[in-house]
Design an enzyme around this catalytic site. Structure first.
Site, PDB file in Angstrom:
ATOM      1  N   GLU A 144      16.615  57.897  36.551  1.00 31.31           N
ATOM      2  CA  GLU A 144      17.495  57.918  36.460  1.00 31.31           C
ATOM      3  C   GLU A 144      18.456  56.179  36.655  1.00 31.31           C
ATOM      4  O   GLU A 144      19.993  56.068  36.810  1.00 31.31           O
ATOM      5  CB  GLU A 144      18.626  58.362  38.186  1.00 31.31           C
ATOM      6  CG  GLU A 144      18.368  59.987  38.148  1.00 31.31           C
ATOM      7  CD  GLU A 144      16.941  60.806  38.583  1.00 31.31           C
ATOM      8  OE1 GLU A 144      16.377  59.397  38.885  1.00 31.31           O
ATOM      9  OE2 GLU A 144      17.348  61.274  39.100  1.00 31.31           O
ATOM     10  N   PHE A 167      16.589  69.730  52.237  1.00 32.71           N
ATOM     11  CA  PHE A 167      16.406  69.756  50.685  1.00 32.71           C
ATOM     12  C   PHE A 167      16.865  68.346  49.937  1.00 32.71           C
ATOM     13  O   PHE A 167      18.210  68.584  49.557  1.00 32.71           O
ATOM     14  CB  PHE A 167      15.600  70.359  50.193  1.00 32.71           C
ATOM     15  CG  PHE A 167      14.657  70.267  48.485  1.00 32.71           C
ATOM     16  CD1 PHE A 167      13.706  69.517  48.829  1.00 32.71           C
ATOM     17  CD2 PHE A 167      15.581  70.582  47.686  1.00 32.71           C
ATOM     18  CE1 PHE A 167      13.156  69.355  47.922  1.00 32.71           C
ATOM     19  CE2 PHE A 167      14.937  69.929  46.301  1.00 32.71           C
ATOM     20  CZ  PHE A 167      13.416  69.491  46.549  1.00 32.71           C
ATOM     21  N   GLN A 168      16.366  66.910  49.456  1.00 33.27           N
ATOM     22  CA  GLN A 168      17.362  66.056  48.665  1.00 33.27           C
ATOM     23  C   GLN A 168      18.393  66.150  49.268  1.00 33.27           C
ATOM     24  O   GLN A 168      19.246  65.416  48.051  1.00 33.27           O
ATOM     25  CB  GLN A 168      17.371  66.758  47.182  1.00 33.27           C
ATOM     26  CG  GLN A 168      15.641  66.896  46.694  1.00 33.27           C
ATOM     27  CD  GLN A 168      15.231  67.511  44.922  1.00 33.27           C
ATOM     28  OE1 GLN A 168      16.742  67.849  44.784  1.00 33.27           O
ATOM     29  NE2 GLN A 168      15.583  66.745  44.527  1.00 33.27           N
ATOM     30  N   LYS A 197      27.533  70.002  46.664  1.00 33.67           N
ATOM     31  CA  LYS A 197      27.655  70.768  45.519  1.00 33.67           C
ATOM     32  C   LYS A 197      28.813  71.673  45.915  1.00 33.67           C
ATOM     33  O   LYS A 197      28.596  72.740  45.229  1.00 33.67           O
ATOM     34  CB  LYS A 197      25.963  71.344  45.897  1.00 33.67           C
ATOM     35  CG  LYS A 197      25.702  72.382  45.228  1.00 33.67           C
ATOM     36  CD  LYS A 197      24.258  72.842  45.521  1.00 33.67           C
ATOM     37  CE  LYS A 197      24.298  74.168  43.731  1.00 33.67           C
ATOM     38  NZ  LYS A 197      22.523  74.317  43.092  1.00 33.67           N
ATOM     39  N   MET A 253       7.733  33.725  34.201  1.00 29.96           N
ATOM     40  CA  MET A 253       8.390  32.746  35.090  1.00 29.96           C
ATOM     41  C   MET A 253       7.006  33.423  36.891  1.00 29.96           C
ATOM     42  O   MET A 253       7.221  31.807  37.297  1.00 29.96           O
ATOM     43  CB  MET A 253       9.796  33.514  35.475  1.00 29.96           C
ATOM     44  CG  MET A 253       9.796  32.729  36.039  1.00 29.96           C
ATOM     45  SD  MET A 253      10.847  30.483  34.922  1.00 29.96           S
ATOM     46  CE  MET A 253      11.826  31.224  34.490  1.00 29.96           C
TER      47      MET A 253
END
Lengths: 163, 579
Positions: B57, B119-120, B169, B484
């Protein structure tokens, strides 16, 4: 310097956390913060007491204006204003304390709003300094519990913060 | 689909699709998951936009971000709830720091499950609050259309930025009529567009009367599509101009009035001119710590500062400004150009002397490096990349030494061609940024300049590149060090190279080949140009070029953190006696 900032914001879920989050993320001071809906229920009015140099206060005002939910911001210190805070104090009211507490309350123009066997609950309104002075006058031994709202402020005369 | 009792009602998921269509979205970069299944089902049934399936993502948001940087349109990413949402955070914060217009749609657990540690579940509105321009949680299907309309409006107007729309959802399954508002009315959000005319007049007067004028422009000129107006003004005034890292391409780098990038790794002439000028016009830039270093050192010289910016909070934040102008840079510059056209400036002796001083600074040749080395110098690779691509490529970079070399040695003549993470400094953006650019301009040459540290942070996207046939050219400047970090450890930590050596590197050629791409190892300076030409000639293939470069090369000039603009460290090749 201490500043009182008033703002109007959309009365939406999470709006308060945007302001509080801004102050913590950017390291600005918050002495107190009060918020409640206005007569227009879609708007909330918030009073923030903060302190900082002129440039910090300038940034605070700009950053508050940048929040999408904030409709208007006013630094009350830019003009004349009135500031009030409400405090409830529960004090010991037994024996000699009972008369003493009543007298202190009268001197500071407070009101006793609850009476019980050994306690009074006093309501007092005023500037933060007045509330501090009252607490000092009562003395630590008399005080059982205090709760303060933090300052609310409003401009004097025709200084009006409205949409 | 409409049912018989309510013929015009469609699901929330279908409304999301219709909204994106109304906003003329071409690409949605995303990754499916439980909370966005209804939306993905609606995507399956539509042909308004193309969905690009990334491999992580974070890359979805970076790709959408690069698409926005390259085109000026709002980038769109779609992720699921919980880990999908948290994986997107780095991408969102990156876009936020560089003011990139994005709309990120995240799934959320169903409304009744919110707050129950479902969940999630993650509080996406809470977790993104400090790194978005604004965010929304939609709790009613009737609000989806108006919220998405607002999200696009907020993302692209004023100072742009990412906006998150979190949609539970169950809301995407509920039905209502689709009505897309024509306009957005928000009493709390009305960004200023036009600058104050009095201030603009004052600014032009100051610039005309200046003895040592200087123009400093940032990402605002690029994002505000104000490059043309900027060039016109600088040409008319005949003054030197520098760009920030984010502003490169805002003024053509090959023009003689351009003195190079300024800042921590800016050119000697740009930093000296910033320090010594008497009137400074700052446009769409924010005087950040990597640009002017220590503000107190900057104050040690008197100068009058004019600052044009869309965001009032950028003005007088780090540096006190004398003439603030809040407005869209394009409109302010147009007004400035009118004033200058009405009364063109006369060439002055002072300006001539100022240019002589700047030319003397240029004489230091601060970007020179050892060209006789038997090792590949990273600077040389970038110079050849510029030649082979004729200066016309989209160049993305990751973060570190290679980023600075790309900024210093690739001469950008056009805006929106240099795509990098300036503000957040996010390693791992390079490859997904290149994907976003290639989708934005499918026939263009896209080069991803990267390091062996950065490329491994999103290397899984080689798979996405294969799926969508993206002919990106990866220019890996492989010095086997986090360069760096190593440079700072050499300068400031007495060569204690703590955890900056990159051990156990993969065979990048085989790695590229296993993803179905072309891999190349380049180990000798003499092979650099030929390899680049060969790679760019493969117009339909991704070529992963592993350049084995000098391990100890450092980026110069350099201003140590906390030091001032004129306190530069130059390369050993350069005479530093009068610093």
């Amino acid at each position: 310097m201490r500043h009182i900032i008033s703002l109007l914001m959309e009365n939406e879920a999470g709006a308060l956390s945007r302001v509080a989050g801004l102050f913590s993320a950017r390291g600005y001071n918050i002495e107190s913060l009060t918020v409640a809906p206005t007569e227009d229920p879609t708007l909330s009015r918030m009073t923030i007491v903060t302190s900082g140099s002129d440039s910090v206060i300038e940034q605070i005002i700009k950053q508050l204006n940048k929040l999408i939910d904030v409709v208007k911001v006013l630094d009350l210190n830019d003009g004349k204003y009135i500031e009030r805070e409400l405090m409830l104090v529960k004090v010991k009211a037994t024996g000699a304390f009972r008369e003493e507490m009543k007298r202190m309350c009268d001197i500071f123009r407070g009101r006793i709003i609850d009476v019980a066997d050994g306690t009074f609950t006093i309501e007092l309104t005023g500037s933060g300094h007045k509330l501090d002075a009252f607490l000092e006058g009562l003395g630590q031994t008399a005080i059982l519990e205090t709760v303060r709202t933090g300052a609310s402020g409003i401009g004097r005369g025709d200084r009006i913060l409205k949409v | 689909m409409a049912d018989s009792a309510h013929p015009h009602q469609i699901t929330g998921a279908e409304i999301v699709i219709r909204c994106l269509d109304q906003e003329n979205v071409q690409y949605v970069f995303g990754y499916p998951g439980g909370a966005v299944l209804h939306i993905y089902d609606a995507i399956y049934k539509q042909d308004h936009f193309k969905h690009i399936l990334v491999r992580h993502e974070q890359a979805a948001v970076h790709a959408a971000d690069a698409f926005a940087r390259a085109t000026g349109e709002v980038g769109v990413a779609l992720v699921t709830s919980g880990p999908g949402a948290t994986n997107a955070i780095t991408g969102i914060a990156t876009a936020y720091m560089d003011s990139i217009p994005l709309v990120v749609i995240s799934g959320q657990v169903p409304v009744p499950a919110i707050g129950l540690d479902a969940f999630q579940e993650v509080d996406m509105v809470g977790i993104t609050r400090p790194c978005v321009k604004h965010n929304f949680l939609v709790k009613d299907v009737k609000d989806i259309a108006s919220t998405i309309k607002k999200a696009f409006h907020i993302a692209k107007t004023g100072r742009p930025g990412p906006v998150v729309v979190d949609i539970p959802k169950d809301i995407t399954a509920h039905k209502t009529e689709f009505i897309y508002p024509d306009t957005v009315e928000m009493r709390s959000y009305n960004p200023v567009t036009k600058g104050h005319s009095g201030q603009i007049k004052k600014a032009i007067k100051l610039l005309m009367e200046a003895k040592r004028p200087m123009v400093y422009t940032g990402g605002g000129v690029v994002l505000g599509d104000a490059s043309e107006a900027m060039v016109k003004l600088v040409k008319a005034l005949g003054v030197p101009v520098t760009n920030t890292l984010m502003g490169l391409g805002g003024y053509p780098s090959t023009d003689k009035q351009f003195v190079g990038m300024l800042g921590m790794h800016g050119t000697y002439e740009a930093n000296m001119a910033m320090q010594e000028c008497d009137v400074l016009l700052a446009v769409g830039a924010r005087f950040d710590d990597r640009v002017i270093g220590n503000p107190n050192h900057f104050y040690s010289k008197d100068r009058t500062i004019i600052h044009v910016d869309i965001d009032p909070s950028s003005i007088s934040k780090r540096v006190k400004v004398h003439v603030p102008i809040v407005g869209e840079v394009k409109s302010v510059l147009a007004e400035m150009n009118e004033l200058v056209a009405a009364e063109p400036p006369q060439p002055s002796a002072a300006l001539k002397a100022w240019w002589a001083q700047i030319d003397a600074w240029r004489g230091k040749l601060c970007l020179s490096y050892d060209k006789s080395s038997s090792l590949i110098k990273p600077q040389y690779v970038i110079e050849k990349l510029w030649e082979v691509t004729k200066g016309e490529a989209y160049v993305t970079s990751d973060v570190g030494q290679h980023q600075m070399w790309a900024a210093q040695y690739y001469k950008f003549d056009k805006p929106r061609r240099w795509i990098n993470s300036g503000g957040l400094g996010t390693m791992g953006v390079g490859l997904p940024y290149a994907m976003g650019c290639q989708f934005a301009d499918p026939s263009a040459q896209v080069a991803c300049v990267t390091g062996e540290g950065s490329i491994q942070m999103n290397i899984q996207e080689l798979s996405t590149c294969k799926q969508y046939h993206l002919p990106i050219k990866i220019i890996l400047l492989n010095n086997r060090y986090l360069g760096m970090v190593r440079q700072w450890q050499e300068f400031f930590y007495e060569n204690r190279y703590s955890e900056s050596y990159m051990d156990s590197l993969p065979d990048f050629v085989k790695l590229a080949e296993s993803y179905g791409h072309v891999g190349m190892n380049i180990e000798k300076p003499a092979d650099v140009e030929g390899a680049l030409s060969d790679a760019f000639a493969m117009k339909d293939r991704l070529v992963f070029m592993n350049f084995i470069t000098d391990q100890k090369e450092n980026v110069f000039p350099m201003i140590e953190a906390g030091k001032g603009l004129s306190e530069m460290i130059l390369s050993q090749n350069i005479d530093a006696e009068d610093l």
